[in-house]
Design an enzyme around this catalytic site. Structure first.
Site, PDB file in Angstrom:
ATOM      1  CE  LYS A  62      40.160  38.651  44.198  1.00 60.38           C
ATOM      2  NZ  LYS A  62      41.318  38.947  44.995  1.00 60.38           N
ATOM      3  NE  ARG A  64      40.305  39.892  39.329  1.00 63.43           N
ATOM      4  CZ  ARG A  64      40.431  40.795  40.284  1.00 63.43           C
ATOM      5  NH1 ARG A  64      41.511  41.556  40.331  1.00 63.43           N
ATOM      6  NH2 ARG A  64      39.510  40.962  41.196  1.00 63.43           N
ATOM      7  CD  GLU A 107      49.440  40.210  44.632  1.00 65.03           C
ATOM      8  OE1 GLU A 107      49.583  39.869  43.455  1.00 65.03           O
ATOM      9  OE2 GLU A 107      48.336  40.307  45.185  1.00 65.03           O
TER      10      GLU A 107
HETATM   11  C1  COI Z   1      39.405  41.718  47.103  1.00 66.78           C
HETATM   12  O1  COI Z   1      40.108  42.728  47.193  1.00 66.78           O
HETATM   13  O2  COI Z   1      38.252  41.772  46.690  1.00 66.78           O
HETATM   14  C2  COI Z   1      39.883  40.432  47.506  1.00 66.78           C
HETATM   15  O3  COI Z   1      39.516  39.456  46.912  1.00 66.78           O
HETATM   16  C3  COI Z   1      40.689  40.340  48.691  1.00 66.78           C
HETATM   17  C4  COI Z   1      40.152  39.291  49.575  1.00 66.78           C
HETATM   18  C5  COI Z   1      40.973  38.063  49.426  1.00 66.78           C
HETATM   19  C6  COI Z   1      40.011  39.756  50.967  1.00 66.78           C
END
Ligand code: COI
Length: 389
Positions: A236, A134, A272
């Site tokens: 992300k 990812r 989401e």
């Molecule tokens: C995760 O679920 O690992 C995330 O990256 C969420 C995070 C932004 C708190």
């Protein structure tokens, strides 16, 4: 179909000083021109007693917050477009050029993965390769260089082993691992940075949401959108998080746990929550919004879909109108940080809809199976689990 409401300039912490700029991670690390990375074997022991198998912290009340652990891993890109081998360093501050791509233009990606300790003391990771892939997809979208899958997974293993005493005892929590890829090279005009830094740190964590016992209460947001088509909502990128903080703050101020976002074009399809995917259950059918570039491909989401199939449920990935929530039996969120989190209510246009949160619900079956695979109680037939030793 898309109106871009995202402005990446709002999404980064942009602080420029005339010369050097410090990002606050406790302690010290010099990134610029630093070749003096020390192998773990020669590093000083951490400030607390090394003989302790566990650090002395309150393992029963971990929550989800920064805890300074002992080491972090760091590697920089090389001129040939690869990454140097990288090394562990004491967990600490990093130093960046004020013109670094991440500071000025938000050229950064995060990942999240967890290490678990079993009763017998063995340590396992959950699907680290998926996180790595990812990150590669995200890096391609954000024009960044990215470490290879092997480098990524190896860095995670090294970080976990170096911070072993911070891994919570079995059943008390996990070691949350945060891989971070950033444009660390200097740029002034909008362009990809000439150098990238890959950093991994880790913190012991418990439940993401404070009220762990209660189910989540979600507020359905109609003004703020998390992502627009063609944007970076499907990867992300660090730029996905700051823009939702205002909506989160408003919702929390009204007593809600988190926000559920709608699509930015029609304002009627669920997408989401602030950092987790959403599912709903009606009868024996489990549905989740189809990822189409605005929804993150969650590793926990993919795992829950496979588990649901294994348990004989029908799973649909499709567009889901917000009105469907009114008729759902159960709703839950998934994410690495969040785990599988039951939703007790959603509030839409001042109407509160409540869901089953009793024993024996399907969400509980899905979560139990996931945890059983992670703990080695149920066979890991898809090779999700990776031992760290
Ligand atoms: C995760 O679920 O690992 C995330 O990256 C969420 C995070 C932004 C708190």
């Amino acid at each position: 179909m898309c109106m871009s409401k995202l402005n990446s300039f709002h999404n980064i912490i942009l602080l420029s000083y005339n010369f050097l700029f410090f990002i606050f991670l406790p302690s010290t690390l010099q990134l610029m021109g630093s070749n003096n990375i020390t192998p773990l074997s020669t590093l000083q022991p951490a400030p607390t007693t090394r003989e302790n198998e566990y650090e002395e912290i309150d393992w029963d009340n971990l929550g989800f917050k920064v805890t300074q652990t002992d080491y972090m891993f760091i590697a920089k890109s090389t001129l040939d477009g690869n990454f140097e081998q990288g090394q562990l360093k004491p967990f600490g501050n990093i130093q960046l050029n004020p013109s670094a791509g991440i500071l000025n233009y938000g050229q950064g990606l995060i990942e999240g993965t967890k290490a678990y300790k079993r009763e017998d003391g063995r340590i396992f990771l959950f699907r680290p390769h998926d996180s790595s892939i990812r990150m590669q997809i995200g890096a391609e979208r954000m024009c960044m260089l990215c470490p290879s899958v092997d480098q990524f997974v190896d860095a995670i293993k090294q970080t976990v082993l170096a911070n072993k005493r911070w891994i919570p005892p079995a059943g008390k929590g996990t070691l949350y691992i945060r891989p971070l890829l950033m444009g660390s090279g200097a740029v002034l005009g909008v362009a990809p940075a000439p150098e990238y830094t890959f950093l991994v740190y880790a913190c012991p964590v418990g439940n993401y949401f404070k009220d762990a016992t209660g189910a989540l209460s979600l507020y359905i947001e109609e003004e703020v959108h998390r992502a627009a088509c063609g944007g970076a909502g499907g990867v992300k990128s660090i730029t996905n998080y700051a823009p939702v903080m205002k909506a989160m703050k408003n919702a929390k101020g009204k007593g809600f746990t988190d926000v559920l976002y709608l699509d930015s074009v029609n304002n009627k399809y669920i997408e989401e929550a602030s950092c987790s995917n959403i599912f709903l259950i009606k009868g024996k059918v489990i549905s989740t919004p189809k990822a189409n570039g605005t929804i993150l491909e969650g590793v926990t989401k993919k795992s829950v879909i496979d588990i649901a199939h294994d348990l004989g449920y029908q799973v649909e990935e499709r567009s889901i109108e917000v009105e469907e929530l009114i008729r759902a039996d159960e709703v839950f969120c998934t994410g690495t940080a969040v785990g599988v989190a039951l939703v007790g209510s959603v509030t839409y246009k001042a109407r509160r809809i409540e869901y089953k949160i009793s024993e024996g619900i399907i969400t509980q079956q899905l979560n139990s199976r996931l945890v059983e695979i992670q703990r080695g109680i149920v066979e890991d037939k898809r090779n999700w689990i990776v031992e760290v030793k």
